[in-house]
Design a protein around this motif. Structure first.
Motif, PDB file in Angstrom:
ATOM      1  N   VAL A 304       0.859  -1.185   0.000  1.00 34.70           N
ATOM      2  CA  VAL A 304       0.000   0.000   0.000  1.00 34.70           C
ATOM      3  C   VAL A 304       0.893   1.232   0.000  1.00 34.70           C
ATOM      4  CG1 VAL A 304      -1.771   1.282   1.269  1.00 34.70           C
ATOM      5  CG2 VAL A 304      -1.824  -1.227   1.239  1.00 34.70           C
ATOM      6  N   LEU A 305       0.568   2.208  -0.843  1.00 35.95           N
ATOM      7  CA  LEU A 305       1.337   3.451  -0.924  1.00 35.95           C
ATOM      8  C   LEU A 305       0.431   4.633  -0.635  1.00 35.95           C
ATOM      9  CD1 LEU A 305       3.858   5.151  -1.732  1.00 35.95           C
ATOM     10  CD2 LEU A 305       2.977   5.082  -4.084  1.00 35.95           C
ATOM     11  N   ALA A 306       0.820   5.456   0.340  1.00 42.01           N
ATOM     12  CA  ALA A 306       0.083   6.685   0.627  1.00 42.01           C
ATOM     13  C   ALA A 306       0.358   7.703  -0.474  1.00 42.01           C
ATOM     14  CB  ALA A 306       0.492   7.247   1.987  1.00 42.01           C
ATOM     15  N   THR A 307      -0.707   8.212  -1.087  1.00 40.29           N
ATOM     16  CA  THR A 307      -0.569   9.183  -2.173  1.00 40.29           C
ATOM     17  C   THR A 307      -1.315  10.472  -1.817  1.00 40.29           C
ATOM     18  OG1 THR A 307      -2.518   8.267  -3.302  1.00 40.29           O
ATOM     19  CG2 THR A 307      -0.369   7.380  -3.924  1.00 40.29           C
ATOM     20  N   LYS A 308      -0.953  11.539  -2.513  1.00 42.47           N
ATOM     21  CA  LYS A 308      -1.603  12.843  -2.321  1.00 42.47           C
ATOM     22  C   LYS A 308      -1.554  13.279  -0.858  1.00 42.47           C
ATOM     23  CE  LYS A 308      -4.557  12.489  -6.371  1.00 42.47           C
ATOM     24  NZ  LYS A 308      -5.896  12.723  -6.947  1.00 42.47           N
ATOM     25  N   MET A 309      -0.465  12.941  -0.180  1.00 43.66           N
ATOM     26  CA  MET A 309      -0.292  13.238   1.242  1.00 43.66           C
ATOM     27  C   MET A 309       0.014  14.716   1.441  1.00 43.66           C
ATOM     28  SD  MET A 309       0.055  11.971   4.356  1.00 43.66           S
ATOM     29  CE  MET A 309       0.696  12.577   5.915  1.00 43.66           C
ATOM     30  N   ASN A 310      -0.695  15.338   2.369  1.00 43.21           N
ATOM     31  CA  ASN A 310      -0.455  16.741   2.730  1.00 43.21           C
ATOM     32  C   ASN A 310      -0.127  16.801   4.214  1.00 43.21           C
ATOM     33  OD1 ASN A 310      -0.578  19.483   3.371  1.00 43.21           O
ATOM     34  ND2 ASN A 310      -2.197  19.902   1.876  1.00 43.21           N
ATOM     35  N   ASP A 311       1.153  17.052   4.537  1.00 37.94           N
ATOM     36  CA  ASP A 311       1.583  17.082   5.937  1.00 37.94           C
ATOM     37  C   ASP A 311       0.941  18.227   6.718  1.00 37.94           C
ATOM     38  OD1 ASP A 311       3.210  14.872   5.647  1.00 37.94           O
ATOM     39  OD2 ASP A 311       4.944  16.064   5.033  1.00 37.94           O
ATOM     40  N   GLY A 312       0.407  19.217   5.999  1.00 37.20           N
ATOM     41  CA  GLY A 312      -0.221  20.349   6.679  1.00 37.20           C
ATOM     42  C   GLY A 312      -1.642  20.077   7.131  1.00 37.20           C
ATOM     43  N   LYS A 313      -2.188  18.926   6.760  1.00 38.00           N
ATOM     44  CA  LYS A 313      -3.549  18.565   7.162  1.00 38.00           C
ATOM     45  C   LYS A 313      -3.472  17.531   8.273  1.00 38.00           C
ATOM     46  CE  LYS A 313      -5.713  19.514   2.681  1.00 38.00           C
ATOM     47  NZ  LYS A 313      -6.519  18.961   1.569  1.00 38.00           N
ATOM     48  N   SER A 314      -3.988  17.901   9.433  1.00 42.15           N
ATOM     49  CA  SER A 314      -3.895  17.001  10.585  1.00 42.15           C
ATOM     50  C   SER A 314      -4.614  15.685  10.328  1.00 42.15           C
ATOM     51  CB  SER A 314      -4.481  17.684  11.830  1.00 42.15           C
ATOM     52  OG  SER A 314      -5.839  18.074  11.613  1.00 42.15           O
ATOM     53  N   ALA A 315      -5.707  15.717   9.564  1.00 45.17           N
ATOM     54  CA  ALA A 315      -6.441  14.481   9.260  1.00 45.17           C
ATOM     55  C   ALA A 315      -5.581  13.541   8.429  1.00 45.17           C
ATOM     56  CB  ALA A 315      -7.740  14.802   8.519  1.00 45.17           C
ATOM     57  N   HIS A 316      -4.838  14.100   7.484  1.00 42.95           N
ATOM     58  CA  HIS A 316      -3.947  13.272   6.673  1.00 42.95           C
ATOM     59  C   HIS A 316      -2.889  12.604   7.544  1.00 42.95           C
ATOM     60  CE1 HIS A 316      -4.524  14.656   2.239  1.00 42.95           C
ATOM     61  NE2 HIS A 316      -5.672  14.647   2.880  1.00 42.95           N
ATOM     62  N   VAL A 317      -2.305  13.373   8.439  1.00 41.58           N
ATOM     63  CA  VAL A 317      -1.257  12.848   9.318  1.00 41.58           C
ATOM     64  C   VAL A 317      -1.812  11.737  10.206  1.00 41.58           C
ATOM     65  CG1 VAL A 317       0.350  13.405  11.182  1.00 41.58           C
ATOM     66  CG2 VAL A 317       0.035  15.011   9.284  1.00 41.58           C
ATOM     67  N   ALA A 318      -3.017  11.964  10.747  1.00 43.82           N
ATOM     68  CA  ALA A 318      -3.627  10.972  11.645  1.00 43.82           C
ATOM     69  C   ALA A 318      -3.962   9.682  10.902  1.00 43.82           C
ATOM     70  CB  ALA A 318      -4.878  11.559  12.288  1.00 43.82           C
ATOM     71  N   ILE A 319      -4.534   9.816   9.708  1.00 44.07           N
ATOM     72  CA  ILE A 319      -4.914   8.619   8.949  1.00 44.07           C
ATOM     73  C   ILE A 319      -3.669   7.892   8.448  1.00 44.07           C
ATOM     74  CG2 ILE A 319      -6.103   7.796   6.875  1.00 44.07           C
ATOM     75  CD1 ILE A 319      -8.144  10.025   7.316  1.00 44.07           C
ATOM     76  N   LYS A 320      -2.631   8.639   8.063  1.00 51.12           N
ATOM     77  CA  LYS A 320      -1.387   7.995   7.637  1.00 51.12           C
ATOM     78  C   LYS A 320      -0.782   7.196   8.797  1.00 51.12           C
ATOM     79  CE  LYS A 320       2.408   7.209   5.186  1.00 51.12           C
ATOM     80  NZ  LYS A 320       3.314   6.666   6.187  1.00 51.12           N
ATOM     81  N   ARG A 321      -0.848   7.748  10.014  1.00 48.32           N
ATOM     82  CA  ARG A 321      -0.344   7.029  11.183  1.00 48.32           C
ATOM     83  C   ARG A 321      -1.151   5.750  11.400  1.00 48.32           C
ATOM     84  NH1 ARG A 321      -1.321  10.678  14.932  1.00 48.32           N
ATOM     85  NH2 ARG A 321       0.508  11.888  14.345  1.00 48.32           N
ATOM     86  N   MET A 322      -2.460   5.842  11.184  1.00 48.26           N
ATOM     87  CA  MET A 322      -3.317   4.673  11.330  1.00 48.26           C
ATOM     88  C   MET A 322      -3.004   3.638  10.249  1.00 48.26           C
ATOM     89  SD  MET A 322      -7.491   4.475  11.328  1.00 48.26           S
ATOM     90  CE  MET A 322      -7.568   5.108   9.667  1.00 48.26           C
ATOM     91  N   MET A 323      -2.766   4.099   9.018  1.00 45.69           N
ATOM     92  CA  MET A 323      -2.414   3.187   7.932  1.00 45.69           C
ATOM     93  C   MET A 323      -1.119   2.447   8.249  1.00 45.69           C
ATOM     94  SD  MET A 323      -3.366   5.690   4.711  1.00 45.69           S
ATOM     95  CE  MET A 323      -2.620   4.649   3.450  1.00 45.69           C
ATOM     96  N   ASP A 324      -0.141   3.161   8.784  1.00 39.91           N
ATOM     97  CA  ASP A 324       1.133   2.532   9.150  1.00 39.91           C
ATOM     98  C   ASP A 324       0.933   1.451  10.205  1.00 39.91           C
ATOM     99  OD1 ASP A 324       2.599   4.098   7.401  1.00 39.91           O
ATOM    100  OD2 ASP A 324       3.026   5.651   8.883  1.00 39.91           O
TER     101      ASP A 324
END
Length: 400
Positions: A304-324
């Motif tokens: 699985v590859l995280a795409t269209k990631m925006n580090d400035g969006k807290s929701a993106h960071v939280a979901i990416k942490r959950m994906m990991d």
């Protein structure tokens, strides 16, 4: 019955809307696909970069030129200065010095699908950039556009509506009953040295009905038709990249059966992450059902590859942490971040790797290029790990 506040939209008005939309597309394509011209690759590399790419010193390159083993690079007619090396020149150097990274004859070419049943997740962006990254390294790459939207075909410089005949140059004839027995008829060179393409256009959508009809009429297992076709050409390549349609249809199922490995692009937002979870469930259950008919089919890796990631969006960071946490070792370590560079390149039917001049010297471009290079390197390592002949080399590099 009371009258509607809004008047109904008639078929004539829909036709007019379609005509206007086509006018916009035609103007965009007229700008990108100039009549009588073909897309070309303008990348040039200085001797220092060439030495890094080839894996030999610039001194050895100069010596080979002086000895006549390598042609001297072209020079500007006015200044007499070298204009740099093309990718074709780089690959010629690799051949002379024996540093082409081609797989060993006993290794199988990797068939890699970039797949998610949801659109807009960066699938075609990944296919085009990964293919070009690998071509820059010297690998022999085939890209098969399985999506009737033909985004990948367009980026490779072809107008799907004008340049491609679905009856002769796409996968459609191969899927038809009584069609060609191998895929060589559809292979075409591209302006990228080392990349061949099987193109697509809107007519490929008819293959969905063709495959469904064959499933109903024939006793054979037609879902392996694509895999059989790929087997007819895989000896010519190191990697074959598949760009399937964003839907659970007959072509997507054929891609799942044809692929040796899968990368699932997933933007870190609730909707796309949820769609990916459903995709994985559907893929598992569907493959289990197909296995009952056509036999088992395993994968060398599924990532699985995280795409269209925006580090400035807290929701993106939280979901990416959950994906990991959820996918753990099944996540690629690299991330495709949201970047205006990709949008700007796509607007001109280009990739970030094709951008030259001042636009390729900005910090924004360099950051985006670094993200893409990291993904490409990770895919390259995974590919090499599927080749038994690479075990010793990977061990020396500390990658096993």
């Amino acid at each position: 019955m009371s009258e509607m506040i809004l008047p109904p939209v008639t078929l004539e008005e829909l036709d007019l809307l379609s005509t206007r939309a086509n006018t916009v597309i035609d103007r965009l394509r007229d700008r990108v696909f100039a009549p009588g011209t073909a897309k070309s690759l303008d990348l040039r590399f200085n001797v220092r970069t060439a030495a890094q790419m080839v894996g030999r010193s610039d001194t050895l390159i100069r010596e080979a030129e002086n000895e006549g083993r390598l042609p001297e690079p072209e020079k500007d007619e006015k200044t007499g200065r070298r204009t740099g090396y093309s990718l074709h020149d780089i690959n010629n150097m690799r051949e002379v010095f024996g540093t082409l990274p081609h797989r060993a004859p006993d290794d199988d070419a990797l068939v890699l699908a970039i797949q998610n049943f949801k659109g807009g997740v960066g699938k075609s962006t990944l296919v085009t950039h990964v293919s070009q990254y690998l071509a820059l390294q010297g690998y022999r790459v085939c890209v098969i556009d399985c999506d009737s939207q033909a985004s990948t075909t367009s980026v490779f410089g072809l107008n799907p509506d004008v340049d491609i005949d679905e009856d002769e140059e796409t996968l459609y004839p191969f899927f038809r009953h009584g069609g060609p027995q191998d895929l060589r008829y559809a292979l075409r060179g591209t302006y990228w040295p080392g990349i061949a393409l099987i193109a697509a256009n809107l007519g490929l959508y008819d293959a969905e009905y063709e495959l469904a009809g064959r499933m109903a009429r024939e006793s054979g297992f037609v879902m392996d038709r694509l895999r059989e076709g790929i087997d007819s050409i895989r000896d010519h390549f190191d990697v074959i990249l598949l760009d399937p349609p964003p839907a659970l249809g007959m072509i997507s199922l054929s891609v799942l059966r044809a692929a040796d490995a899968i990368i699932v692009p997933t933007p870190p937002n609730n909707v796309d992450f949820g769609s990916t979870v459903h995709f994985l469930k559907m893929m598992s259950s569907t493959l289990n059902e197909l296995e009952q008919i056509g036999g088992a089919h395993d994968y060398k890796f599924v990532k699985v590859l995280a795409t269209k990631m925006n580090d400035g969006k807290s929701a993106h960071v939280a979901i990416k942490r959950m994906m990991d946490a959820v996918f753990s070792g099944d996540m690629l370590q690299s991330v495709l971040k949201d970047s205006a560079e990709i949008d700007n390149a796509t607007a001109n039917l280009q990739t970030v790797y094709e951008m030259t001049g001042a636009s390729a010297r900005t910090e924004t471009h360099k950051r985006c290029r670094a993200y893409l290079d990291a993904i490409g390197r990770e895919v390259e390592i995974l590919m090499r790990k599927t080749w038994p002949s690479q075990r010793e080399a990977l061990s020396r590099e500390g990658l096993l």
